[in-house]
Design a protein around this motif. Sequence first.
Motif, PDB file in Angstrom:
ATOM      1  N   TRP A 268       0.828  -1.208   0.000  1.00 41.63           N
ATOM      2  CA  TRP A 268       0.000   0.000   0.000  1.00 41.63           C
ATOM      3  C   TRP A 268       0.864   1.259   0.000  1.00 41.63           C
ATOM      4  CZ3 TRP A 268      -4.358  -0.702  -1.930  1.00 41.63           C
ATOM      5  CH2 TRP A 268      -5.156  -1.812  -1.633  1.00 41.63           C
ATOM      6  N   ILE A 269       2.017   1.210   0.653  1.00 45.18           N
ATOM      7  CA  ILE A 269       2.933   2.364   0.622  1.00 45.18           C
ATOM      8  C   ILE A 269       3.349   2.662  -0.812  1.00 45.18           C
ATOM      9  CG2 ILE A 269       5.295   3.081   1.187  1.00 45.18           C
ATOM     10  CD1 ILE A 269       4.888   1.775   3.945  1.00 45.18           C
ATOM     11  N   TRP A 270       3.752   1.626  -1.553  1.00 45.58           N
ATOM     12  CA  TRP A 270       4.202   1.858  -2.936  1.00 45.58           C
ATOM     13  C   TRP A 270       3.058   2.382  -3.799  1.00 45.58           C
ATOM     14  CZ3 TRP A 270       8.857   2.406  -2.191  1.00 45.58           C
ATOM     15  CH2 TRP A 270       9.650   1.509  -1.492  1.00 45.58           C
ATOM     16  N   TYR A 271       1.867   1.860  -3.582  1.00 48.94           N
ATOM     17  CA  TYR A 271       0.709   2.353  -4.341  1.00 48.94           C
ATOM     18  C   TYR A 271       0.448   3.833  -4.033  1.00 48.94           C
ATOM     19  CZ  TYR A 271      -4.198   3.284  -5.314  1.00 48.94           C
ATOM     20  OH  TYR A 271      -5.375   3.853  -5.739  1.00 48.94           O
ATOM     21  N   LEU A 272       0.459   4.192  -2.766  1.00 51.70           N
ATOM     22  CA  LEU A 272       0.167   5.571  -2.376  1.00 51.70           C
ATOM     23  C   LEU A 272       1.252   6.536  -2.842  1.00 51.70           C
ATOM     24  CD1 LEU A 272      -1.242   4.829   1.178  1.00 51.70           C
ATOM     25  CD2 LEU A 272      -2.524   5.834  -0.734  1.00 51.70           C
ATOM     26  N   LEU A 273       2.505   6.132  -2.774  1.00 47.71           N
ATOM     27  CA  LEU A 273       3.586   6.999  -3.255  1.00 47.71           C
ATOM     28  C   LEU A 273       3.502   7.181  -4.773  1.00 47.71           C
ATOM     29  CD1 LEU A 273       6.622   5.783  -1.104  1.00 47.71           C
ATOM     30  CD2 LEU A 273       5.356   7.939  -0.879  1.00 47.71           C
ATOM     31  N   ALA A 274       3.138   6.118  -5.475  1.00 49.61           N
ATOM     32  CA  ALA A 274       3.034   6.226  -6.936  1.00 49.61           C
ATOM     33  C   ALA A 274       1.917   7.167  -7.354  1.00 49.61           C
ATOM     34  CB  ALA A 274       2.799   4.837  -7.542  1.00 49.61           C
ATOM     35  N   GLU A 278       4.190  14.249  -4.834  1.00 46.50           N
ATOM     36  CA  GLU A 278       4.761  15.236  -3.914  1.00 46.50           C
ATOM     37  C   GLU A 278       5.252  14.557  -2.635  1.00 46.50           C
ATOM     38  OE1 GLU A 278       6.349  18.489  -2.359  1.00 46.50           O
ATOM     39  OE2 GLU A 278       5.590  18.296  -4.423  1.00 46.50           O
ATOM     40  N   ALA A 279       4.480  13.611  -2.124  1.00 46.90           N
ATOM     41  CA  ALA A 279       4.918  12.854  -0.941  1.00 46.90           C
ATOM     42  C   ALA A 279       6.176  12.048  -1.257  1.00 46.90           C
ATOM     43  CB  ALA A 279       3.802  11.927  -0.464  1.00 46.90           C
ATOM     44  N   GLU A 280       6.219  11.492  -2.460  1.00 46.83           N
ATOM     45  CA  GLU A 280       7.392  10.731  -2.871  1.00 46.83           C
ATOM     46  C   GLU A 280       8.634  11.618  -2.905  1.00 46.83           C
ATOM     47  OE1 GLU A 280       7.846   7.302  -6.172  1.00 46.83           O
ATOM     48  OE2 GLU A 280       7.512   9.307  -6.986  1.00 46.83           O
ATOM     49  N   ASN A 308       8.439   7.711   8.631  1.00 47.60           N
ATOM     50  CA  ASN A 308       7.532   7.130   9.621  1.00 47.60           C
ATOM     51  C   ASN A 308       6.120   7.701   9.498  1.00 47.60           C
ATOM     52  OD1 ASN A 308       9.193   5.240  11.222  1.00 47.60           O
ATOM     53  ND2 ASN A 308      10.408   7.056  11.655  1.00 47.60           N
ATOM     54  N   GLN A 309       6.008   8.949   9.096  1.00 45.29           N
ATOM     55  CA  GLN A 309       4.677   9.526   8.877  1.00 45.29           C
ATOM     56  C   GLN A 309       3.972   8.854   7.703  1.00 45.29           C
ATOM     57  OE1 GLN A 309       5.297  13.758   8.472  1.00 45.29           O
ATOM     58  NE2 GLN A 309       6.046  13.979  10.574  1.00 45.29           N
ATOM     59  N   ILE A 310       4.725   8.524   6.662  1.00 42.30           N
ATOM     60  CA  ILE A 310       4.154   7.784   5.530  1.00 42.30           C
ATOM     61  C   ILE A 310       3.597   6.450   6.006  1.00 42.30           C
ATOM     62  CG2 ILE A 310       4.781   6.503   3.431  1.00 42.30           C
ATOM     63  CD1 ILE A 310       6.679   8.847   2.759  1.00 42.30           C
ATOM     64  N   ILE A 311       4.350   5.763   6.846  1.00 40.05           N
ATOM     65  CA  ILE A 311       3.907   4.459   7.355  1.00 40.05           C
ATOM     66  C   ILE A 311       2.648   4.616   8.201  1.00 40.05           C
ATOM     67  CG2 ILE A 311       4.540   2.509   8.840  1.00 40.05           C
ATOM     68  CD1 ILE A 311       7.507   3.146   7.959  1.00 40.05           C
ATOM     69  N   SER A 312       2.632   5.607   9.088  1.00 40.85           N
ATOM     70  CA  SER A 312       1.455   5.834   9.943  1.00 40.85           C
ATOM     71  C   SER A 312       0.217   6.154   9.121  1.00 40.85           C
ATOM     72  CB  SER A 312       1.733   6.981  10.921  1.00 40.85           C
ATOM     73  OG  SER A 312       2.763   6.652  11.820  1.00 40.85           O
ATOM     74  N   GLU A 313       0.383   6.985   8.079  1.00 47.68           N
ATOM     75  CA  GLU A 313      -0.748   7.362   7.245  1.00 47.68           C
ATOM     76  C   GLU A 313      -1.216   6.176   6.393  1.00 47.68           C
ATOM     77  OE1 GLU A 313      -3.377  10.438   5.392  1.00 47.68           O
ATOM     78  OE2 GLU A 313      -2.821   9.558   7.307  1.00 47.68           O
ATOM     79  N   THR A 314      -0.288   5.340   5.944  1.00 47.32           N
ATOM     80  CA  THR A 314      -0.675   4.134   5.202  1.00 47.32           C
ATOM     81  C   THR A 314      -1.468   3.193   6.095  1.00 47.32           C
ATOM     82  OG1 THR A 314       1.278   4.329   3.783  1.00 47.32           O
ATOM     83  CG2 THR A 314       0.191   2.180   3.860  1.00 47.32           C
ATOM     84  N   ARG A 316      -3.259   4.064   8.497  1.00 46.98           N
ATOM     85  CA  ARG A 316      -4.577   4.671   8.714  1.00 46.98           C
ATOM     86  C   ARG A 316      -5.517   4.314   7.561  1.00 46.98           C
ATOM     87  NH1 ARG A 316      -7.717   8.806   7.267  1.00 46.98           N
ATOM     88  NH2 ARG A 316      -6.220   9.599   5.741  1.00 46.98           N
ATOM     89  N   LEU A 317      -5.053   4.528   6.339  1.00 48.59           N
ATOM     90  CA  LEU A 317      -5.907   4.287   5.170  1.00 48.59           C
ATOM     91  C   LEU A 317      -6.109   2.806   4.872  1.00 48.59           C
ATOM     92  CD1 LEU A 317      -4.578   7.076   2.787  1.00 48.59           C
ATOM     93  CD2 LEU A 317      -6.889   6.918   3.736  1.00 48.59           C
ATOM     94  N   TYR A 318      -5.068   2.005   5.047  1.00 49.50           N
ATOM     95  CA  TYR A 318      -5.121   0.576   4.714  1.00 49.50           C
ATOM     96  C   TYR A 318      -4.551  -0.252   5.864  1.00 49.50           C
ATOM     97  CZ  TYR A 318      -6.018   2.310  -0.002  1.00 49.50           C
ATOM     98  OH  TYR A 318      -6.560   2.950  -1.103  1.00 49.50           O
ATOM     99  N   PRO A 319      -5.227  -0.276   7.008  1.00 55.59           N
ATOM    100  CA  PRO A 319      -4.719  -1.057   8.138  1.00 55.59           C
ATOM    101  C   PRO A 319      -4.714  -2.543   7.806  1.00 55.59           C
ATOM    102  CG  PRO A 319      -6.976  -0.347   8.552  1.00 55.59           C
ATOM    103  CD  PRO A 319      -6.544   0.331   7.289  1.00 55.59           C
ATOM    104  N   ALA A 320      -3.577  -3.197   8.061  1.00 53.79           N
ATOM    105  CA  ALA A 320      -3.480  -4.631   7.749  1.00 53.79           C
ATOM    106  C   ALA A 320      -4.555  -5.410   8.501  1.00 53.79           C
ATOM    107  CB  ALA A 320      -2.085  -5.141   8.097  1.00 53.79           C
ATOM    108  N   ALA A 321      -4.732  -5.085   9.784  1.00 56.55           N
ATOM    109  CA  ALA A 321      -5.835  -5.647  10.561  1.00 56.55           C
ATOM    110  C   ALA A 321      -6.998  -4.676  10.425  1.00 56.55           C
ATOM    111  CB  ALA A 321      -5.436  -5.817  12.019  1.00 56.55           C
TER     112      ALA A 321
END
Length: 447
Positions: A268-274, A278-280, A308-314, A316-321
């Motif tokens: 999900w991180i790679w999808y969101l960065l792609a 600007e975040a990338e 770490n903010q990218i990870i936290s936001e990911t 939030r949007l796509y929690p594994a659990a």
Amino acid sequence: MNLTIPAPRGLPISGHLLAFRRDPLGFLQRAAEQHGDVVHFRFGPRRHLYLLTNPDHIKEVLVTKQAHFRKAKGLQVARAVVGDGILTSEGQKHMRQRRLMQPAFHRERIAAYADAMVRQGTAMMAGWKDGDIRDVHEDMMKVTLAIITETMFGKGLTEGVDKIGRAIEVGLQYVSNKASAMIDIPLGVPTPQNRKFQEAAETLDKTIYAIIEERRRSGEEGRDDLLAMLLAARDEEDGRGMTDEQVRDEVMTIFVAGHETTANTMSWIWYLLATHPEAERKLWAELDEVLGGRPPTAEDVPRLVYTNQIISETLRLYPAAWVINREVVDEVEIGGHVYQPGETLMMSQYVMHRSRRYFDNPDQFIPERFSGDLLKRIPAFAYFPFGGGPRICIGNNFALMEAALLLATIAQRFRLRLAEPGQRVEPEPLVTLRPKNGLMMRLEARI
């Protein structure tokens, strides 16, 4: 049953089960938006569930009144895969197993695994070439499996790793299907799905028990992998260690929880960065400044603030659990409603994390939202990607460090683009929240 709790319109026999199975995430979100803090569902003639979306009510279930509940159907079914490990055990057994395992997940112990995380990420990229189109989700599954294998068993285990990965995949699919089925077909009935699962379970048992037996027989000392710590662990209260069966169950729990979840987060991180250049660019600027082209280390992780903010936001949007379910064991009052034994309370991270009550522009990817005091301003259970209370994920610090190091390692070398313009990537809510049908991306070398 609480007749005063609102409910969406359902069908006479199946109730809300078919609507839920068609679109679990959308169904839960719509129900929360339309009906408020508590929503009543019926899955089949007699199975009653309630979705809670008030953080104070969720806290009561997971923390203050957690003794009134047990793991619900999904994790009871998961015992078929992971046994009675820390994920599925209850009561005193869970508390004892957690005491035994806690030292293996202390921050200083986890830091020792950083080299393995970076090394495996680098090894994966040895097969990547500029311009390649790859299923990046499959790559993330492989690299996180390699990491959990090395940290669990040390460097020696290579044979059988792919078989373990495939068998876990079969097990997770079985758990997901069985947990939401209206008719419960016993495992002893030789359906194709049951036979496939039993073959996978035999593969896992044979592989894991052989490793445990070989390690006990060899009596190797001085090893610092997770298996060595599990075998050496002793309960402070009674001095006893784990049986081979207990070790097997915890090994399987760590395998399942320790690679599937992080692989999904990385995908999900790679999808969101792609889809957010600007975040990338901000990520690259931070990596260049902090690392200057060298591999990251455990000491770098706190300095990689935006990473770490990218990870936290990911998360939030796509929690594994994406949902936690608890079955009522004895009558309990939560938020003014009385729930009866056998009823199930649902708490969805996916729904809570996208609530307009707690997050501005909740459907947008904005890593900077975690730069201030957001987590102090919102209720504790408005954002809870690792659960909460005495059953909070024991490997949360491991997972966060692994994600940060993999992101830093890979993003220094490659930018990842969606394989096709306008490519749709949909979440698939199985046991965990993964990209449906994988994640095809084009690799572009940065250096």
